[in-house]
Scaffold this active site. Structure first.
Site, PDB file in Angstrom:
ATOM      1  N   LYS A   9     -16.657 -42.730  -4.640  1.00  0.00           N
ATOM      2  CA  LYS A   9     -15.786 -43.198  -5.712  1.00  0.00           C
ATOM      3  C   LYS A   9     -14.733 -44.193  -5.187  1.00  0.00           C
ATOM      4  O   LYS A   9     -14.513 -44.289  -3.969  1.00  0.00           O
ATOM      5  CB  LYS A   9     -15.124 -41.993  -6.380  1.00  0.00           C
ATOM      6  N   TYR A  49     -20.288 -40.988 -17.817  1.00  0.00           N
ATOM      7  CA  TYR A  49     -19.563 -39.718 -17.962  1.00  0.00           C
ATOM      8  C   TYR A  49     -19.495 -39.237 -19.403  1.00  0.00           C
ATOM      9  O   TYR A  49     -18.591 -38.470 -19.753  1.00  0.00           O
ATOM     10  CB  TYR A  49     -18.153 -39.866 -17.392  1.00  0.00           C
ATOM     11  N   THR A  91     -14.490 -29.423  -7.286  1.00  0.00           N
ATOM     12  CA  THR A  91     -13.971 -30.615  -7.966  1.00  0.00           C
ATOM     13  C   THR A  91     -12.521 -30.895  -7.557  1.00  0.00           C
ATOM     14  O   THR A  91     -12.153 -32.054  -7.302  1.00  0.00           O
ATOM     15  CB  THR A  91     -14.041 -30.402  -9.499  1.00  0.00           C
ATOM     16  N   ARG A 102     -14.615 -33.439  -0.072  1.00  0.00           N
ATOM     17  CA  ARG A 102     -13.414 -33.503  -0.928  1.00  0.00           C
ATOM     18  C   ARG A 102     -12.203 -32.901  -0.215  1.00  0.00           C
ATOM     19  O   ARG A 102     -11.088 -33.410  -0.352  1.00  0.00           O
ATOM     20  CB  ARG A 102     -13.692 -32.821  -2.266  1.00  0.00           C
ATOM     21  N   ASN A 112     -11.416 -37.811  -6.577  1.00  0.00           N
ATOM     22  CA  ASN A 112     -11.943 -36.802  -5.652  1.00  0.00           C
ATOM     23  C   ASN A 112     -13.122 -37.297  -4.810  1.00  0.00           C
ATOM     24  O   ASN A 112     -13.986 -36.534  -4.412  1.00  0.00           O
ATOM     25  CB  ASN A 112     -12.265 -35.504  -6.400  1.00  0.00           C
ATOM     26  N   HIS A 115     -19.132 -38.109  -6.071  1.00  0.00           N
ATOM     27  CA  HIS A 115     -19.846 -37.485  -7.187  1.00  0.00           C
ATOM     28  C   HIS A 115     -21.149 -36.889  -6.676  1.00  0.00           C
ATOM     29  O   HIS A 115     -21.740 -37.406  -5.728  1.00  0.00           O
ATOM     30  CB  HIS A 115     -20.180 -38.546  -8.248  1.00  0.00           C
ATOM     31  N   GLU A 126     -29.360 -39.693 -13.897  1.00  0.00           N
ATOM     32  CA  GLU A 126     -28.328 -40.486 -13.211  1.00  0.00           C
ATOM     33  C   GLU A 126     -28.954 -41.497 -12.254  1.00  0.00           C
ATOM     34  O   GLU A 126     -28.443 -42.615 -12.118  1.00  0.00           O
ATOM     35  CB  GLU A 126     -27.368 -39.549 -12.469  1.00  0.00           C
TER      36      GLU A 126
HETATM   37  P1  IDP Z   1     -17.792 -32.588 -10.611  1.00  0.00           P
HETATM   38  O1  IDP Z   1     -17.596 -34.051 -10.235  1.00  0.00           O
HETATM   39  O2  IDP Z   1     -17.314 -31.671  -9.518  1.00  0.00           O
HETATM   40  O3  IDP Z   1     -19.191 -32.291 -11.101  1.00  0.00           O
HETATM   41  P2  IDP Z   1     -16.983 -32.478 -13.405  1.00  0.00           P
HETATM   42  O4  IDP Z   1     -16.417 -31.280 -14.074  1.00  0.00           O
HETATM   43  O5  IDP Z   1     -18.383 -32.876 -13.737  1.00  0.00           O
HETATM   44  O6  IDP Z   1     -16.782 -32.287 -11.833  1.00  0.00           O
HETATM   45  O7  IDP Z   1     -15.992 -33.684 -13.758  1.00  0.00           O
HETATM   46  C1  IDP Z   1     -16.369 -35.027 -13.486  1.00  0.00           C
HETATM   47  C2  IDP Z   1     -15.197 -35.723 -12.830  1.00  0.00           C
HETATM   48  O8  IDP Z   1     -14.098 -35.781 -13.750  1.00  0.00           O
HETATM   49  C3  IDP Z   1     -14.616 -35.011 -11.602  1.00  0.00           C
HETATM   50  O9  IDP Z   1     -15.320 -35.276 -10.415  1.00  0.00           O
HETATM   51  C4  IDP Z   1     -13.206 -35.556 -11.565  1.00  0.00           C
HETATM   52  O10 IDP Z   1     -13.170 -36.879 -11.018  1.00  0.00           O
HETATM   53  C5  IDP Z   1     -12.879 -35.639 -13.050  1.00  0.00           C
HETATM   54  N1  IDP Z   1     -12.213 -34.413 -13.520  1.00  0.00           N
HETATM   55  C6  IDP Z   1     -12.790 -33.228 -13.865  1.00  0.00           C
HETATM   56  N2  IDP Z   1     -11.878 -32.317 -14.251  1.00  0.00           N
HETATM   57  C7  IDP Z   1     -10.674 -32.946 -14.151  1.00  0.00           C
HETATM   58  C8  IDP Z   1      -9.328 -32.523 -14.418  1.00  0.00           C
HETATM   59  O11 IDP Z   1      -9.050 -31.376 -14.803  1.00  0.00           O
HETATM   60  N3  IDP Z   1      -8.345 -33.452 -14.176  1.00  0.00           N
HETATM   61  C9  IDP Z   1      -8.612 -34.724 -13.747  1.00  0.00           C
HETATM   62  N4  IDP Z   1      -9.850 -35.151 -13.505  1.00  0.00           N
HETATM   63  C10 IDP Z   1     -10.883 -34.285 -13.683  1.00  0.00           C
HETATM   64 MG    MG Z   2     -20.174 -33.046 -12.742  1.00  0.00          MG
END
Ligand code: IDP
Ligand code: MG
Length: 138
Positions: A9, A49, A91, A102, A112, A115, A126
């Site tokens: 990212k 997304y 995450t 991470r 973070n 992905h 994807e």
């Molecule tokens: P993942 O990347 O670990 O699969 P997901 O829940 O699919 O997590 O969320 C996609 C992306 O959205 C995360 O990697 C992060 O960048 C962002 N994200 C998810 N939850 C939050 C949050 O509570 N606050 C801010 N950003 C978030």
């Molecule tokens: Mg995800």
């Protein structure tokens, strides 16, 4: 063998961790099927997304993901989706285990660093978002 789609990212690219993360991909035994360096349009980040549309973090996530370049890769390995998710950690980097990408590199839950696909089915979707079939090593 199965596949996963990974992104390095914008925060990790800006913080010069492309090399560290690709080294980790190689050390973890993934085969790189496809690799690109690109900058997403915001409309494309929103499409990628779209399962998160309406969540409070969605607009900022899509803005962050499209503000500067990323690296995307299609990877192959046994148990690719789960293995990569184990390598990247939770995450929220505050909850990610020591040694995960991470935990080592991420700035925040939003920024973070990496992905990873969350299922084999989504990995295929994807991968096809970023790569034509002929762009993947056979
Ligand atoms: P993942 O990347 O670990 O699969 P997901 O829940 O699919 O997590 O969320 C996609 C992306 O959205 C995360 O990697 C992060 O960048 C962002 N994200 C998810 N939850 C939050 C949050 O509570 N606050 C801010 N950003 C978030
Ligand atoms: Mg995800």
């Amino acid at each position: 063998m199965s596949r996963t789609l990974i992104m390095i990212k914008p925060d990790a690219v800006k913080n010069k961790h492309i090399g560290d993360i690709i080294t980790r991909i190689e050390k973890e035994g993934f085969k790189i099927l496809g690799l690109k360096f690109l900058k997403l349009a915001e409309v494309d980040a929103k499409q990628f997304y779209k399962v998160h549309a309406g969540r409070p973090f969605y607009d900022e996530l899509c803005k962050d993901m499209s503000e500067s370049p990323i690296v995307v890769a299609a990877l192959e390995r046994e148990n690719a989706v789960q293995h990569w998710r184990d390598v990247i950690g939770a995450t929220d980097p505050k909850e990610a285990k020591p040694g995960t990408i991470r935990a080592m590199f991420a700035e925040s839950k939003g920024k973070n660093s990496v992905h990873g696909s969350d299922s084999d089915e989504n990995a295929d979707l994807e991968i096809s978002f970023y790569f034509k079939d002929y762009e993947l090593v056979k």
